[in-house]
Write an enzyme that holds these catalytic residues in place. Structure first.
Site, PDB file in Angstrom:
ATOM      1  N   CYS A  54       0.839  -1.200   0.000  1.00 42.56           N
ATOM      2  CA  CYS A  54       0.000   0.000   0.000  1.00 42.56           C
ATOM      3  C   CYS A  54       0.878   1.255   0.000  1.00 42.56           C
ATOM      4  O   CYS A  54       1.666   1.464   0.934  1.00 42.56           O
ATOM      5  CB  CYS A  54      -0.913  -0.016   1.229  1.00 42.56           C
ATOM      6  SG  CYS A  54      -1.862   1.493   1.467  1.00 42.56           S
ATOM      7  N   CYS A  57       0.345   3.461   3.071  1.00 42.33           N
ATOM      8  CA  CYS A  57       0.942   2.861   4.265  1.00 42.33           C
ATOM      9  C   CYS A  57       2.456   3.077   4.292  1.00 42.33           C
ATOM     10  O   CYS A  57       3.038   3.328   5.358  1.00 42.33           O
ATOM     11  CB  CYS A  57       0.626   1.365   4.296  1.00 42.33           C
ATOM     12  SG  CYS A  57      -1.138   0.973   4.315  1.00 42.33           S
TER      13      CYS A  57
END
Length: 277
Positions: A54, A57
Site C-alpha cells: 500500500c 501505508c
C-alpha cells in the site's frame, strides 16, 4: 596530511558504527498477531493496520515510527498489524481501507480519522481528543462473537487461497480441477454437518411415539361409554317403534279407503242377469 587521513578514517568509522547501532536498534512499534491481539484490551493503545504493497501505508511508516518514540512519554503503546500476514485480525476489526488506525483505551475501541503526522498523533493522545469520537459498538467490537466469527471466516478464506495456490503451482493441478476438488469438499462437508445436526436434534428433542391409552384410563371410561351406548340404543328402538306404528296406521287407513272403491268398481255382468230372468 597523515593526521588528516587518520582523522577522516576515524570519523568514517564512528559514522559507520553509529549507523550500525541505529540499524540494530529495535523498533518501538510492537507487532501484533492473532495470538497477541488481546493485549489491546488492557491499557492505552494506538494500532495501525497496513499492507506492505500500500503506497499510503509506506508514506505513513516514518511518521508512525517517530510517533512510537514518544510512546513511553505519553504512556501509550504503539503497534501495527500486517493484514496480509494476519487476515483474521483484518476480519475481526473490519478493515475496509488502508491504512486504518484504531485507538483503544481499556478495551474500548475508536477509529482515528485525523491527520497522519507525528504531531497530530501526539496531540490526539496528550489532549485526549479521542474522547470526542464515538466508540465502536460492543456488538461489533473485536472481542464479540460476531467479529470472532468474521475472523474465523477470513482465516478460512486465506487457508483456501493457500490450498488453491499449492494445488495449482506445486502439484500442477489445473485451475478447474482445483475448483472441482473444493466443490466436492464443500458438498461432502455439508452432508456431514447435516447428518450431525440431525443426530444432535434427535438426541436433544426425540420424536414422540404414539402410545395407546393405559388400561386404568380405559377402564374408567368404560361404564360411561356403556351407559351412552345403552341410551342411544333405547332412543333408536323408540324411534323404530314410532315408525312401525305410523306405518301400521297408514296401512290400515289405506285398506279402509280401498274397500268401498272395490265394491263400487265391481263390474256387473249383463249376460248373467239375462239368464236368471
Amino acid at each position: 596530511m597523515a593526521a588528516v587521513g587518520w582523522g577522516s578514517a576515524l570519523l568514517a568509522l564512528l559514522l559507520a558504527a553509529g549507523g550500525a547501532a541505529a540499524l540494530g536498534r529495535p523498533s518501538p512499534v510492537r507487532v501484533l498477531s492473532d495470538g497477541t491481539w488481546r493485549e489491546l484490551l488492557h491499557g492505552e493503545w494506538m494500532v495501525e493496520f497496513y499492507a506492505p504493497w500500500c503506497p499510503a501505508c509506506q508514506s505513513l511508516q516514518p511518521e508512525w515510527e517517530k510517533f512510537a518514540e514518544w510512546g513511553e512519554d505519553l504512556d501509550v503503546n504503539i503497534a501495527k498489524v500486517d493484514v496480509t500476514e494476519q487476515p483474521g485480525l483484518s476480519g475481526r476489526f473490519v478493515i475496509t481501507a488502508l491504512p486504518t488506525i484504531y485507538h483503544c483505551k481499556d478495551g474500548v475501541f475508536r477509529k482515528y480519522q485525523g491527520a497522519r503526522t507525528k504531531t497530530d498523533f501526539i496531540n490526539f493522545i496528550s489532549d485526549q481528543e479521542w474522547k470526542s469520537i464515538e466508540p465502536v459498538s460492543s456488538w461489533f467490537g473485536p472481542s464479540s462473537f460476531l467479529m470472532s466469527s468474521m475472523s474465523a471466516l477470513f482465516q478460512l478464506s486465506m487457508w483456501i487461497r493457500h490450498c488453491h495456490g499449492y494445488l495449482t503451482e506445486s502439484v500442477g493441478i489445473p485451475v478447474w480441477g482445483s475448483y472441482a476438488i473444493f466443490a466436492l469438499a464443500t458438498l461432502f462437508s455439508g452432508l456431514i454437518l447435516g447428518l450431525m445436526m440431525v443426530f444432535l436434534a434427535d438426541c436433544l428433542c426425540p420424536s414422540k411415539k404414539h402410545r395407546p391409552p393405559q388400561y386404568p384410563y380405559s377402564k374408567k371410561l368404560a361404564p360411561e361409554s356403556a351407559h351412552l351406548l345403552k341410551k342411544l340404543d333405547e332412543e333408536q328402538e323408540a324411534d323404530e317403534e314410532d315408525i312401525s306404528d305410523d306405518e301400521a296406521g297408514d296401512k290400515e287407513e289405506s285398506t279402509r279407503n280401498s274397500s268401498p272403491n272395490a265394491v263400487r268398481q265391481r263390474p256387473v255382468n249383463p249376460a248373467g242377469t239375462a239368464d236368471k230372468s
